[in-house]
Scaffold this active site. Structure first.
Site, short mmCIF file in Angstrom:
data_model
loop_
_atom_site.label_atom_id
_atom_site.label_comp_id
_atom_site.label_asym_id
_atom_site.label_seq_id
_atom_site.Cartn_x
_atom_site.Cartn_y
_atom_site.Cartn_z
N CYS A 1 -4.14 7.82 -9.06
CA CYS A 1 -4.67 6.60 -8.41
C CYS A 1 -3.97 6.24 -7.11
CB CYS A 1 -4.55 5.42 -9.36
SG CYS A 1 -5.30 5.66 -10.97
N HIS B 1 -3.40 -1.30 -6.29
CA HIS B 1 -2.46 -0.26 -6.72
C HIS B 1 -1.72 0.43 -5.56
CE1 HIS B 1 -1.44 2.77 -10.19
NE2 HIS B 1 -0.43 1.99 -9.82
#
Ligand SMILES: *[C@@H]1O[C@H](CO)[C@@H](O)[C@H](O)[C@H]1NC(C)=O
Ligand SMILES: *[C@@H]1O[C@H](CO)[C@@H](O)[C@H](O)[C@H]1NC(C)=O
Ligand SMILES: *[C@@H]1O[C@H](CO)[C@@H](O)[C@H](O)[C@H]1NC(C)=O
Ligand SMILES: *[C@@H]1O[C@H](CO)[C@@H](O)[C@H](O)[C@H]1NC(C)=O
Ligand SMILES: *[C@@H]1O[C@H](CO)[C@@H](O)[C@H](O)[C@H]1NC(C)=O
Length: 523
Positions: free
Chosen positions: A76, A132
């Site tokens: 991610c 993130h």
């Protein structure tokens, strides 16, 4: 006597044209949908033994351009960092794993992100969904990295319904700080809104926010929406109606929930494009769909069959992304076709800023690795068949237990115990530690998964064009190519910048309990 009304009609028609012309932005809107951990085999149009249905995604892709040699990072944070920085991981410092929320680390400050450039170009820029890319200090937050609005999560995953995140089971025990960390993680700009949305699924609230932004948007102004769903990332959670729709088709409970999450997402994509059409934006929109990395594989979550490997490694299952571009701005010869031109997630920065927003960038000054692919995408021009892409070089990744002495001679060229991968034209080289490299079939297919027998190896060479499923390792038979590519890796390695320290230690000051049970900046 017919002249007068005719003229009135003409004036009226002209006025309408002017209104229509005014309702278009000077450069196209960009809607970029990022989905989380969606595997290669998890869209209907790739389905090989998978029961997952994605009718809206399939229809959009069928009318657009499917990117079938499109590469992302296997995790991610790294993918999102390359997307927004336009740089390889060896140049933005994010080469090692994902950001742990307890660790003071973020996408290095100082460089403009794609969102900064689009803001400068007059775009209204919105991030809806997952960030993130770090939050330990406010300078790292989306509103300080080029986004004018933010609604979503600062961390990498959370409970889809409660929007709380706990580090229990994160794989990095928190003994050092004496307790596990639990906290809320849902923001509207900078305000904590977890209590407002508790019990509503992340996919629902992100879609609804995206729709309300589209409805409120001034059509004369170009819009960049980065809609970053947390689905179908773990935890396995979906409203019951989606779960039951796979009854009888998928028996495994995890896989059935996962399939429901994908179908829920697919429904959202349909709602989103409907809203763009209803609001008159669709004709001026470049619509992009991308996964951030391959499917997890284990626990019967995402599936990458027939590709080898899963999220986290550099086999095709980890990095060959599902992606397509859609919308009426693609030329008609491109609509409904497939591109096999090599494309990398770092390409979006120059592709969207230069190609779509029509702003010239000085690639050298910005240190961009990505290439402007807009003419390839929108006009069907050919890309560079010999293109080279550095997927990663991460010396901090766990090393293979032992390396066969027959590879000793390579040591003078490049340390093959380093976790690295490079592509040049047809060929891909992978080195170092790579876990979970099996060919996993979807559990509902009845196909037999194939388990790798080369664990402990540290070098693989494939001709991906001829062998996309990586059955035939050519590292012994094509030693010259191996040496050549190792030399390329070494030259990139010596020129790489490790701007961010590779996961420094857990900082106990990150504990949400210190801030009213909220994950927030602590510096
Ligand atoms: C989420 O966290 C908040 C803050 O600790 C708490 O009040 C709430 O009950 C939690 N929700 C769930 C469903 O655990
Ligand atoms: C969008 O384009 C289509 C096809 O050219 C056209 O029929 C439609 O009227 C356009 N919609 C708007 C809102 O301009
Ligand atoms: C792009 O910008 C240039 C000026 O920098 C302008 O001449 C050109 O018309 C623009 N192209 C489009 C498609 O807007
Ligand atoms: C781009 O930036 C580099 C490095 O700052 C500079 O040397 C070069 O002249 C710039 N190129 C253009 C066309 O401005
Ligand atoms: C890789 O395979 C393709 C397709 O079979 C072939 O055309 C090409 O020559 C091969 N490349 C190399 C470097 O062997």
């Amino acid at each position: 006597m017919t002249v007068f009304p005719r003229n009135t009609g003409l004036v009226f028609a002209l006025a309408q044209l002017v209104v229509l012309a005014l309702a278009s932005p000077p450069t196209p809107h960009i809607v970029f949908v990022m989905v989380d951990d969606l595997g290669y085999n998890d869209v209907g149009y790739h389905s090989d033994g998978s029961a997952i249905e994605t009718d809206n995604i399939d229809a959009l892709a069928a009318g657009g351009l499917k990117l079938e040699s499109y590469y992302v990072a296997p995790l991610c944070t790294p993918s999102r960092s390359q997307f927004l920085s336009g740089k390889y991981l060896i140049h933005n410092g994010m080469q090692h794993l994902v950001i742990d929320p307890r660790v003071p680390r973020c996408l290095p400050l100082g460089d403009d992100t794609m969102a900064n450039k689009l803001t400068d170009a007059g775009y209204a820029t919105h991030l809806v969904g997952k960030w993130h890319l770090g939050f330990y200090k406010q300078e790292c937050w989306p509103l300080n990295r080029g986004f004018q609005s933010f609604f979503g999560l600062l961390l990498g995953s959370g409970d889809h319904f409660s929007h709380n995140y706990t580090d229990v089971g994160s794989g990095r025990p928190n003994a050092k700080c004496g307790q596990n960390f639990v906290g809320m993680d849902l923001r509207d700009d900078e305000v904590n809104v977890q209590p407002v949305y508790e019990d509503q699924h992340s996919t629902t609230i992100f879609t609804e926010r995206a729709q309300s932004i589209i409805r409120a948007h001034d059509q004369n102004e170009p819009m960049f929406m980065y809609l970053s769903y947390q689905a179908p990332h773990l935890p396995f959670e979906v409203p019951d109606e989606y779960f039951v729709s796979y009854r009888g088709k998928i028996n495994n409970r995890n896989r059935r929930t996962y399939a429901g999450m994908v179908t829920m997402l697919d429904e959202s994509i349909g709602q989103l494009t409907d809203t763009l059409k209803e609001e008159g934006l669709w004709n001026d929109t470049v619509f992009i769909f991308s996964t951030d990395n391959g499917g997890v594989g284990k626990k019967n979550a995402g599936n990458n069959w027939p590709l080898r490997g899963v999220k986290g490694n550099y086999f095709e299952g980890g990095i060959r992304g599902v992606g397509f571009v859609a919308g009426p701005l693609l030329s008609t010869n491109v609509q409904g076709t497939i591109s096999t031109d090599l494309m990398h997630i770092s390409d979006w920065y120059p592709t969207l800023v230069e190609g779509v927003a029509n702003v010239t960038l000085n690639h050298t000054e910005l240190g961009l690795d990505g290439v402007n692919m807009w003419d390839v995408i929108s006009q069907g021009e050919s890309g560079d068949p010999d293109r080279e892409i550095v997927y990663n070089i991460d010396p901090d990744m766990q090393r293979p237990a032992s390396i066969d002495s027959k590879y000793d001679s390579y040591a003078a060229v490049f340390d093959i115990s380093i976790h690295a991968s490079i592509r040049r034209g047809d060929m891909k080289l992978v080195t170092g530690y790579q876990a979970d490299t099996d060919w996993l079939a979807p559990v509902e297919s009845g196909f037999a998964s194939v388990y790798a027998t080369d664990a402990g190896k540290a070098i693989w060479l494939y001709n991906i064009t001829a062998d996309p499923t990586e059955q035939d390792d050519l590292s012994d038979s094509m030693a010259d190519e191996v040496v050549d590519l190792l030399g390329r890796l070494q030259s990139y390695y010596t020129g790489s910048r490790f701007e961010a320290p590779a996961n420094p230690g857990i900082d106990c000051d990150s504990d949400p309990a210190l801030y009213g049970n909220l994950w927030t900046n602590w510096e």
